[in-house]
Scaffold this active site. Structure first.
Site, PDB file in Angstrom:
ATOM      1  NE  ARG A   1      68.918   6.281   8.689  1.00 37.67           N
ATOM      2  CZ  ARG A   1      69.348   6.249   9.942  1.00 37.67           C
ATOM      3  NH1 ARG A   1      68.941   5.285  10.771  1.00 37.67           N
ATOM      4  NH2 ARG A   1      70.197   7.151  10.382  1.00 37.67           N
TER       5      ARG A   1
ATOM      6  CE  LYS B   1      73.320   5.462   5.599  1.00 41.79           C
ATOM      7  NZ  LYS B   1      73.252   6.819   6.043  1.00 41.79           N
TER       8      LYS B   1
ATOM      9  CG  HIS C   1      77.882   5.756   8.126  1.00 42.82           C
ATOM     10  ND1 HIS C   1      77.358   6.523   9.127  1.00 42.82           N
ATOM     11  CD2 HIS C   1      77.189   6.092   7.010  1.00 42.82           C
ATOM     12  CE1 HIS C   1      76.402   7.302   8.637  1.00 42.82           C
ATOM     13  NE2 HIS C   1      76.285   7.058   7.362  1.00 42.82           N
TER      14      HIS C   1
ATOM     15  CB  SER D   1      72.616  11.677   9.920  1.00 37.65           C
ATOM     16  OG  SER D   1      71.806  12.317   8.981  1.00 37.65           O
TER      17      SER D   1
ATOM     18  CE  LYS E   1      77.872   9.943   6.391  1.00 40.37           C
ATOM     19  NZ  LYS E   1      77.190  10.767   7.399  1.00 40.37           N
ATOM     20  CB  THR E   2      76.899  14.190   1.311  1.00 35.98           C
ATOM     21  OG1 THR E   2      76.415  12.913   1.735  1.00 35.98           O
ATOM     22  CG2 THR E   2      76.478  14.426  -0.130  1.00 35.98           C
TER      23      THR E   2
ATOM     24  CG  ASP F   1      75.952   7.529   3.451  1.00 38.30           C
ATOM     25  OD1 ASP F   1      76.307   8.278   4.371  1.00 38.30           O
ATOM     26  OD2 ASP F   1      75.015   6.720   3.555  1.00 38.30           O
TER      27      ASP F   1
ATOM     28  NE  ARG G   1      68.788  13.114   3.958  1.00 42.50           N
ATOM     29  CZ  ARG G   1      69.920  12.657   4.463  1.00 42.50           C
ATOM     30  NH1 ARG G   1      70.931  12.359   3.680  1.00 42.50           N
ATOM     31  NH2 ARG G   1      70.046  12.497   5.758  1.00 42.50           N
TER      32      ARG G   1
HETATM   33  N1  LIG Z   1      81.510  23.678   8.470  1.00 42.42           N
HETATM   34  C1  LIG Z   1      80.708  22.814   7.858  1.00 42.42           C
HETATM   35  N2  LIG Z   1      81.183  21.618   7.441  1.00 42.42           N
HETATM   36  C2  LIG Z   1      80.377  20.726   6.842  1.00 42.42           C
HETATM   37  N3  LIG Z   1      79.066  20.928   6.609  1.00 42.42           N
HETATM   38  C3  LIG Z   1      78.528  22.109   6.987  1.00 42.42           C
HETATM   39  C4  LIG Z   1      79.328  23.090   7.630  1.00 42.42           C
HETATM   40  N4  LIG Z   1      78.536  24.146   7.907  1.00 42.42           N
HETATM   41  C5  LIG Z   1      77.307  23.842   7.451  1.00 42.42           C
HETATM   42  N5  LIG Z   1      77.271  22.619   6.888  1.00 42.42           N
HETATM   43  C6  LIG Z   1      76.062  21.957   6.330  1.00 42.42           C
HETATM   44  O1  LIG Z   1      75.841  20.761   7.065  1.00 42.42           O
HETATM   45  C7  LIG Z   1      75.249  19.768   6.250  1.00 42.42           C
HETATM   46  C8  LIG Z   1      76.093  18.509   6.228  1.00 42.42           C
HETATM   47  O2  LIG Z   1      75.298  17.476   5.678  1.00 42.42           O
HETATM   48  P1  LIG Z   1      75.804  16.276   4.801  1.00 42.42           P
HETATM   49  O3  LIG Z   1      77.064  16.625   4.094  1.00 42.42           O
HETATM   50  O4  LIG Z   1      74.673  15.807   3.965  1.00 42.42           O
HETATM   51  O5  LIG Z   1      76.098  15.231   5.959  1.00 42.42           O
HETATM   52  P2  LIG Z   1      76.176  13.657   5.921  1.00 42.42           P
HETATM   53  O6  LIG Z   1      76.433  13.246   4.513  1.00 42.42           O
HETATM   54  O7  LIG Z   1      77.298  13.337   6.830  1.00 42.42           O
HETATM   55  O8  LIG Z   1      74.861  13.176   6.423  1.00 42.42           O
HETATM   56  C9  LIG Z   1      75.116  20.343   4.869  1.00 42.42           C
HETATM   57  O9  LIG Z   1      73.815  20.838   4.728  1.00 42.42           O
HETATM   58  C10 LIG Z   1      76.154  21.486   4.897  1.00 42.42           C
HETATM   59  O10 LIG Z   1      75.833  22.522   4.019  1.00 42.42           O
HETATM   60  C1  LIG Z   2      70.280   8.736   4.651  1.00 39.60           C
HETATM   61  C2  LIG Z   2      70.920   8.878   5.758  1.00 39.60           C
HETATM   62  O1  LIG Z   2      72.255   9.197   5.718  1.00 39.60           O
HETATM   63  P1  LIG Z   2      73.112  10.487   5.995  1.00 39.60           P
HETATM   64  O2  LIG Z   2      72.322  11.423   6.812  1.00 39.60           O
HETATM   65  O3  LIG Z   2      74.297   9.937   6.701  1.00 39.60           O
HETATM   66  O4  LIG Z   2      73.492  11.066   4.648  1.00 39.60           O
HETATM   67  C3  LIG Z   2      70.234   8.580   6.997  1.00 39.60           C
HETATM   68  O5  LIG Z   2      70.905   8.502   8.017  1.00 39.60           O
HETATM   69  O6  LIG Z   2      69.000   8.386   6.962  1.00 39.60           O
HETATM   70 CA   LIG Z   3      74.950  11.976   3.209  1.00 33.30          CA
HETATM   71 MN   LIG Z   4      75.210   8.803   5.681  1.00 39.27          MN
END
Ligand SMILES: Nc1ncnc2c1ncn2[C@@H]1O[C@H](COP(=O)(O)OP(=O)(O)O)[C@@H](O)[C@H]1O
Ligand SMILES: C=C(OP(=O)(O)O)C(=O)O
Ligand SMILES: [Ca+2]
Ligand SMILES: [Mn+2]
Length: 660
Positions: free
Chosen positions: A172, A317, A336, A354, A358-359, A373, A444
């Site tokens: 972004r 977003k 969020h 980010s 979360k995911t 999200d 992604r």
């Molecule tokens: N201890 C941990 N807890 C959560 N995620 C972790 C951890 N260690 C490594 N990771 C990695 O960090 C990243 C978290 O990203 P994601 O879940 O997509 O975050 P968000 O959805 O908040 O943007 C993933 O690639 C995950 O595999």
């Molecule tokens: C798509 C996004 O969300 P997130 O990294 O929280 O999954 C972003 O922040 O661009």
């Molecule tokens: Ca996410």
């Molecule tokens: Mn997000």
């Protein structure tokens, strides 16, 4: 004699097979299969595609439920799309027809055509005379074909995902976001220091809108998606996305809620429209523009314009920002956060910036996924805003994230419909190398939520029991988990801390602290304390417990320590969900005053207090104080804002930060 169906002998007497003909006049009549009904090749091809059944009986229903005719409904739909695409060069809007300009076939739209629309056979460059073909709510399979045929960099991976490239921008562009300031938004929105809302005037918005719409109108075809946001039926928002790329259309197909054919028929006028002209730049000489990228939000017109970036996350977003305005107006809190639910109906929220998890953590094989999200918390409980997930897939592993791994392929009963952004794959086997960062670190995957086996459909749930704040602390001084008081939850929610690691660039060794109010300052529209007050009220009313979970470093800062192992974080989260962590023994940390448990099943006890994991205790203390100082400094801007009805909570929140 052994002969195949064509009468060719398989035991030739001479080196070359002799063709055996029958005796009746020398003409072959030995085709064993039934002949096809087609007289010509074109006809044969047209037989391949069966028309989709119309969803409304054509003769309609009488009485109160009488429906308009199919022709009339399609005319109204085209009129609505034509109005969306109106610009000055086309006072009345472009001439819009449905279907793919490349084929004579109109079958790309899945509503049956009962009249033939004449498309021009010569191409006319003058945009007021030309036709714009509208590819309306195409299916994933149709979008795959469009992408593969016309968009360079589109490939099908070994698991059936569509791999694409988002171009120069792979993340972004928050500094290029603009929000129209008018008499209403001037008072209602959060402006100034710390706010994500950088102003633009109505006129400049129209300049960019015209630029985007004229660009879209100059194309042979545009994609139009009519979809929904928010699984709460009373607060559902109708969105229209006009875009130039099949990839963008497929992305939004996956990310927004997909209407049923019946819902689509009665769609009517959208509540909000996105014009995505991301391939075309904005003009940096335009007032308020500082680069060739601009993401412009006009709340009064209920429109968003995207110029100069093709990163698809900008659309999802962008709509999230809109929800951060519309929902609080209805006393609904937008979050969020990820969200899941246990077998007994216990709901947990996962707030975080980010990359904090979360995911990853809301996608839990033992729980129902409500969403990864964007959510709403109303008097009725929680609801997902979206219809899909957008997972980071760098270093994705089948072992650690099986449900996400499995979502990146054909879905049960559904044709492949997934977008893999910016990933790298083997040119022959098409196997994706999730460890490859050649294009970007921010690879992604976008998939419909149904691709997760335990998705909770419809994506709604009761009031949350646990509110988990995720921080990826690259300084390595925050405990893996701490239980928060309500005031501490508010303090950390308003702070919205995480630390970014400098990535793989050499020379940069220091982690950088980021404070993003409400764990999503880039998307909020009102002052953070408005959301915080709503969260406090809801948590209090429904008895939710707050937790701070560090998914970042342990045993030292980034560079010397290591990221906390995902299986340990999962065990911590399990203990929160089950309620067992509530009954643990706690002790308070110095400086941050956090309550940390002494024991958690499946997690080595020595890592629960970060000090134990640092070899250099002095360095630990220094780093801890450094981070505490950054928290204090960041919170200064919020000290003059009141939260709640009296000053009590505000004073408690101010006291809930670090003390040193
Ligand atoms: N201890 C941990 N807890 C959560 N995620 C972790 C951890 N260690 C490594 N990771 C990695 O960090 C990243 C978290 O990203 P994601 O879940 O997509 O975050 P968000 O959805 O908040 O943007 C993933 O690639 C995950 O595999
Ligand atoms: C798509 C996004 O969300 P997130 O990294 O929280 O999954 C972003 O922040 O661009
Ligand atoms: Ca996410
Ligand atoms: Mn997000």
């Amino acid at each position: 004699m052994a002969a195949n169906g064509n009468g060719v002998s398989t035991t030739p007497k001479s080196p070359l097979a002799r063709i055996q003909t029958q005796k009746n006049g020398g003409i072959c009549h030995d085709d064993s299969g039934k002949p096809v009904k087609a007289q010509t090749i074109d006809e044969l091809h047209s037989l391949q595609r069966k028309r989709s059944a119309p969803t409304t009986p054509l003769d309609g229903v009488q009485g109160a439920f009488a429906t308009i005719s199919e022709d009339e409904r399609q005319r109204q739909q085209l009129q609505s799309i034509s109005a969306s695409l109106a610009s000055l060069t086309r006072g009345t809007g472009p001439k819009v027809v449905r279907g793919d300009p490349a084929g004579k076939v109109q079958s790309v739209s899945h509503v049956a055509h009962h009249h033939h629309i004449e498309a021009p056979t010569i191409s006319v460059s003058d945009s007021s005379l030309k036709f714009t073909h509208v590819l309306y709510n195409l299916s994933p399979a149709e979008l795959y074909e469009q992408a593969i045929k016309y968009e360079k960099g589109s490939f099908i991976t070994s698991t059936g995902a569509l791999a694409t490239l988002s171009g120069a921008k792979t993340g972004r562009s928050p500094r290029d976001k603009r929000v129209v300031i008018d008499d209403t938004t001037q008072d209602e929105l959060w402006w100034g220091k710390g706010s994500p809302n950088i102003e633009m005037d109505e006129h400049t918005f129209m300049v960019n809108r015209e630029r985007a719409v004229d660009y879209l109108n100059s194309l042979d075809k545009v994609f139009v998606n009519d979809q929904f946001l928010n699984w709460d039926p009373q607060n559902r928002i109708k969105v229209r996305i006009v875009s130039a790329r099949a990839y963008h259309s497929l992305f939004m197909h996956n990310m927004c809620i997909r209407p049923t054919p019946e819902e689509l028929e009665n769609f009517g006028t959208p509540d909000f429209t996105i014009y995505n002209a991301g391939q075309f730049p904005c003009n940096r000489y335009t007032h308020y523009m500082t680069s060739s990228t601009s993401i412009d939000l006009n709340l009064a017109r209920r429109e968003m314009v995207i110029l100069g970036t093709q990163y698809a996350g900008e659309m999802k977003k962008g709509l999230f920002s809109v929800m951060h305005y519309l929902m609080p107006m209805r006393q609904i809190l937008s979050l969020h956060s990820g969200c899941n639910m246990g077998k007994d109906g216990d709901v947990a929220l996962f707030f975080g910036l980010s990359g904090t998890g979360k995911t990853t953590l809301s996608t839990d094989h033992n729980r129902y996924l409500i969403g990864d999200d964007e959510h709403c918390w109303s008097d009725n409980g929680v609801s997902n805003i979206e219809g899909g997930c957008y997972a980071k897939c760098i270093d994705l592993s089948r072992d650690k994230e099986p449900d996400i791994w499995n979502a990146i392929k054909f879905g049960t009963g559904e044709i492949l419909s997934l977008v893999l952004e910016n990933v790298v794959f083997d040119e022959h086997s098409r196997e994706v190398d999730y460890g490859d960062k050649s294009v970007t670190e921010n690879t992604r995957a976008a998939y419909p939520i149904e691709f997760i086996p335990n998705a909770k459909i419809p994506c709604v749930g009761p009031h949350p029991k646990n509110v988990i704040l995720l921080a990826c602390d690259a300084f390595g001084v925050l405990p893996p988990v701490s239980k928060l008081s309500l005031a501490q939850t508010m303090y950390h929610f308003i702070s919205g801390y995480t630390a970014l690691v400098a990535g793989t660039e050499d020379g940069i060794k220091e982690p950088t602290a980021t404070f993003s109010a409400c764990f999503g300052a880039a998307f909020i529209m009102l002052h953070p304390t408005k959301y915080a007050a709503m969260l406090a009220e809801k948590m209090q009313k429904h008895g939710a417990t707050g937790w701070l979970v560090n998914t970042g470093w342990s045993g030292g800062s980034y560079g010397s320590g290591n990221r906390i192992k995902l299986p340990y974080t999962r065990k911590i989260i399990d203990a929160i969900h089950s309620g067992s962590l509530l009954n643990a023994t706690y002790h308070k940390t110095e400086v941050f005053g956090l309550d940390i448990p002494t024991e958690i099943e499946g997690v080595p006890s020595e890592i629960l207090h970060p000090e134990n994991t640092w070899a250099d205790k002095k360095a630990y203390k220094e780093t801890l104080l450094k981070l505490a100082g950054l928290f204090k400094k960041n919170f200064e801007t919020f000290t003059n804002h009141k939260i709640g009805k009296d000053n009590k909570l505000t004073e408690e929140i101010l006291a809930a930060g670090p003390n040193f």
